[in-house]
Design a protein around this motif. Structure first.
Motif, PDB file in Angstrom:
ATOM      1  N   ARG A  92       0.836  -1.215   0.000  1.00 25.50           N
ATOM      2  CA  ARG A  92       0.000   0.000   0.000  1.00 25.50           C
ATOM      3  C   ARG A  92       0.867   1.259   0.000  1.00 25.50           C
ATOM      4  O   ARG A  92       0.613   2.199  -0.755  1.00 25.50           O
ATOM      5  N   LYS A  93       1.896   1.264   0.826  1.00 22.61           N
ATOM      6  CA  LYS A  93       2.711   2.460   0.994  1.00 22.61           C
ATOM      7  C   LYS A  93       3.646   2.693  -0.194  1.00 22.61           C
ATOM      8  O   LYS A  93       3.730   3.802  -0.734  1.00 22.61           O
ATOM      9  N   GLU A  94       4.365   1.638  -0.606  1.00 22.98           N
ATOM     10  CA  GLU A  94       5.398   1.817  -1.623  1.00 22.98           C
ATOM     11  C   GLU A  94       4.880   1.725  -3.047  1.00 22.98           C
ATOM     12  O   GLU A  94       5.449   2.345  -3.957  1.00 22.98           O
ATOM     13  N   LEU A  95       3.817   0.936  -3.271  1.00 18.80           N
ATOM     14  CA  LEU A  95       3.308   0.738  -4.631  1.00 18.80           C
ATOM     15  C   LEU A  95       1.900   1.272  -4.819  1.00 18.80           C
ATOM     16  O   LEU A  95       1.290   1.062  -5.867  1.00 18.80           O
ATOM     17  N   ASP A  96       1.383   1.932  -3.787  1.00 15.58           N
ATOM     18  CA  ASP A  96       0.050   2.521  -3.856  1.00 15.58           C
ATOM     19  C   ASP A  96      -1.009   1.480  -4.186  1.00 15.58           C
ATOM     20  O   ASP A  96      -1.971   1.752  -4.908  1.00 15.58           O
ATOM     21  N   GLY A  97      -0.822   0.275  -3.652  1.00 10.91           N
ATOM     22  CA  GLY A  97      -1.807  -0.775  -3.871  1.00 10.91           C
ATOM     23  C   GLY A  97      -3.085  -0.503  -3.098  1.00 10.91           C
ATOM     24  O   GLY A  97      -3.056   0.026  -1.992  1.00 10.91           O
ATOM     25  N   SER A  98      -4.203  -0.840  -3.714  1.00  9.26           N
ATOM     26  CA  SER A  98      -5.508  -0.632  -3.078  1.00  9.26           C
ATOM     27  C   SER A  98      -6.397  -1.837  -3.372  1.00  9.26           C
ATOM     28  O   SER A  98      -7.261  -1.791  -4.262  1.00  9.26           O
ATOM     29  N   PRO A  99      -6.191  -2.937  -2.652  1.00 12.46           N
ATOM     30  CA  PRO A  99      -6.885  -4.183  -2.987  1.00 12.46           C
ATOM     31  C   PRO A  99      -8.366  -4.165  -2.642  1.00 12.46           C
ATOM     32  O   PRO A  99      -8.815  -3.478  -1.740  1.00 12.46           O
ATOM     33  N   ARG A 100      -9.112  -4.955  -3.392  1.00  9.66           N
ATOM     34  CA  ARG A 100     -10.531  -5.165  -3.108  1.00  9.66           C
ATOM     35  C   ARG A 100     -10.685  -5.924  -1.794  1.00  9.66           C
ATOM     36  O   ARG A 100      -9.757  -6.566  -1.320  1.00  9.66           O
ATOM     37  N   SER A 101     -11.871  -5.908  -1.239  1.00  7.81           N
ATOM     38  CA  SER A 101     -12.133  -6.586   0.030  1.00  7.81           C
ATOM     39  C   SER A 101     -12.216  -8.094  -0.163  1.00  7.81           C
ATOM     40  O   SER A 101     -12.408  -8.597  -1.282  1.00  7.81           O
ATOM     41  N   ASN A 102     -12.091  -8.827   0.942  1.00  7.12           N
ATOM     42  CA  ASN A 102     -12.302 -10.271   0.911  1.00  7.12           C
ATOM     43  C   ASN A 102     -13.659 -10.609   0.300  1.00  7.12           C
ATOM     44  O   ASN A 102     -13.773 -11.505  -0.543  1.00  7.12           O
ATOM     45  N   GLU A 103     -14.687  -9.900   0.728  1.00  6.58           N
ATOM     46  CA  GLU A 103     -16.047 -10.184   0.273  1.00  6.58           C
ATOM     47  C   GLU A 103     -16.199  -9.961  -1.225  1.00  6.58           C
ATOM     48  O   GLU A 103     -16.840 -10.750  -1.927  1.00  6.58           O
ATOM     49  N   ASP A 104     -15.594  -8.892  -1.730  1.00 10.40           N
ATOM     50  CA  ASP A 104     -15.699  -8.616  -3.161  1.00 10.40           C
ATOM     51  C   ASP A 104     -14.938  -9.652  -3.985  1.00 10.40           C
ATOM     52  O   ASP A 104     -15.388 -10.047  -5.068  1.00 10.40           O
ATOM     53  N   ALA A 105     -13.785 -10.090  -3.486  1.00 10.26           N
ATOM     54  CA  ALA A 105     -13.008 -11.106  -4.204  1.00 10.26           C
ATOM     55  C   ALA A 105     -13.767 -12.427  -4.265  1.00 10.26           C
ATOM     56  O   ALA A 105     -13.821 -13.093  -5.316  1.00 10.26           O
ATOM     57  N   VAL A 106     -14.367 -12.823  -3.145  1.00 11.82           N
ATOM     58  CA  VAL A 106     -15.128 -14.069  -3.095  1.00 11.82           C
ATOM     59  C   VAL A 106     -16.364 -13.978  -3.995  1.00 11.82           C
ATOM     60  O   VAL A 106     -16.683 -14.918  -4.741  1.00 11.82           O
ATOM     61  N   THR A 107     -17.039 -12.844  -3.941  1.00 10.16           N
ATOM     62  CA  THR A 107     -18.239 -12.667  -4.763  1.00 10.16           C
ATOM     63  C   THR A 107     -17.908 -12.718  -6.245  1.00 10.16           C
ATOM     64  O   THR A 107     -18.611 -13.358  -7.041  1.00 10.16           O
ATOM     65  N   ALA A 108     -16.828 -12.047  -6.648  1.00  9.00           N
ATOM     66  CA  ALA A 108     -16.428 -12.055  -8.056  1.00  9.00           C
ATOM     67  C   ALA A 108     -16.092 -13.469  -8.521  1.00  9.00           C
ATOM     68  O   ALA A 108     -16.378 -13.850  -9.667  1.00  9.00           O
ATOM     69  N   THR A 109     -15.495 -14.262  -7.633  1.00  9.63           N
ATOM     70  CA  THR A 109     -15.200 -15.658  -7.948  1.00  9.63           C
ATOM     71  C   THR A 109     -16.478 -16.404  -8.279  1.00  9.63           C
ATOM     72  O   THR A 109     -16.605 -17.039  -9.332  1.00  9.63           O
ATOM     73  N   ALA A 110     -17.424 -16.335  -7.369  1.00 13.99           N
ATOM     74  CA  ALA A 110     -18.669 -17.080  -7.529  1.00 13.99           C
ATOM     75  C   ALA A 110     -19.455 -16.613  -8.746  1.00 13.99           C
ATOM     76  O   ALA A 110     -19.972 -17.437  -9.521  1.00 13.99           O
TER      77      ALA A 110
END
Length: 351
Positions: A322-340
């Protein structure tokens, strides 16, 4: 225009990484173990909506052979080494998975060095970070948060949770760092260590983590085992590779790729039921006791691999990314939902 080699284009992360590179305006070469798989990659890129997918070049190359790698790296400014052997079952001899992982990584690095590649980004794993340290009490980890300074133990003091596959990830990554330090000749190395990769599938080739959601949606998991996992959306993992590829400060660094706090399999099932409704009607509603899983594991080899993970919660930090590469990941819930949703959309739940 920047040219990038992505190893393992047929893989879940590999195909998403190619799509992300094309969207960012890069030209891409990818390796496949057989050119017969080219059409599989093309179909996945079409599902991803990747622009200029027809411009991708394909080279037949395998991590167990030198053939094809010189051609693959020719003209590449960067290499994203995503490909990695993953055993279908626990090998009888750990070297069956450790040696190909280590030697394949070194094979790619040697080719990259010879071709004058600027930087190689290696896809390692949280498996190289957070295992073999023992456990505190019967409730798993207490207070410890893993970060990029941690390494999985592979010596005689390692715990039962260090399977041959987990050991192979740590051994291969250490070999990569040793190679660059001793023989790199100016080649830069950056490593991305993803946790369990979830997110939208593009076809039948996807990560082992997706199998958790698949089993829940199809009724193959009647009760959730008391297991926790960390998650990252495949799109965020791919994006982190691109950021690690060009950021000056990323040279010589490791970055954990994860969404946030670990989730239990029961949490995943609850998310599926809440987000997908009727489509998740078969998702488990309860958690199986650990003793029952251990009992069933005596007759089910697939369950046997899960026993060392029962009740263990491994927390990790994504603060560095987050600090060095400005990463902004999706939430656990959104990742699981997108999978399904993708499994439903592509009709991958039948059969």
């Amino acid at each position: 225009m920047t040219h990038v080699l992505v190893t393992g284009g047929t893989g879940f992360l590999g195909s998403h990484t190619i799509a992300r590179l094309l969207s960012a305006g890069h030209t891409v070469t990818t390796t496949v173990r057989s050119l017969a798989r080219r059409s599989d990659v093309e179909r996945m890129l079409a599902v991803a909506g990747a622009p200029h997918a027809g411009s991708v070049s394909y080279v037949e190359a395998d991590l167990t052979s030198d053939r094809g790698w010189e051609e693959a790296v020719t003209g590449a400014d960067y290499v994203l080494h995503v490909a990695s052997p993953f055993p279908a079952a626990r090998p009888g001899n750990e070297d069956e998975v450790i040696v190909p992982a280590r030697e394949g990584t070194l094979r790619v690095l040697r080719a990259a060095r010879k071709a004058g590649v600027r930087r190689t980004v290696l896809t390692s794993s949280f498996a190289a970070v957070g295992y073999g340290h023992g456990r505190t009490g019967q409730t798993g980890w207490t207070g410890r948060i893993f970060d990029e300074d941690d390494w999985t133990r592979t010596d005689a003091t390692a715990g039962r949770d260090v399977s041959p596959y987990i050991k192979s990830k740590a051994v291969a990554e250490r070999a990569a760092w040793d190679f660059v330090e001793r023989e790199g000749d100016g080649l830069e190395l950056t490593v991305v260590n993803p946790v369990g990769i979830f997110g939208p599938v593009l076809g039948p080739d996807y990560s082992a983590s997706i199998g958790i959601v698949h089993a829940m949606l199809t009724g193959g998991m009647r009760a959730a085992p008391p297991i926790w996992t960390n998650t990252v959306d495949v799109r965020d993992a791919a994006d982190l590779h691109l950021r690690a590829m060009t950021a000056p400060q990323a040279a010589g660094q490791r970055y954990l790729a994860l969404a946030g706090e670990p989730v239990s399999f029961h949490d995943i099932a609850l998310t599926l039921r809440a987000r997908l409704g009727e489509a998740a009607a078969k998702a488990p509603t309860g958690t199986a006791p650990a003793w029952l899983v251990r009992l069933l594991a005596t007759v089910d080899p697939a369950l046997r691999e899960t026993v060392p993970q029962l009740g263990v919660v491994r927390r990790a930090s994504n603060a560095k990314a987050r600090k060095e590469l400005d990463g902004s990941p999706r939430s656990n819930e959104d990742a699981v939902t997108a999978t399904a949703e993708s499994l439903v959309r592509l009709g991958l739940l039948s059969g």
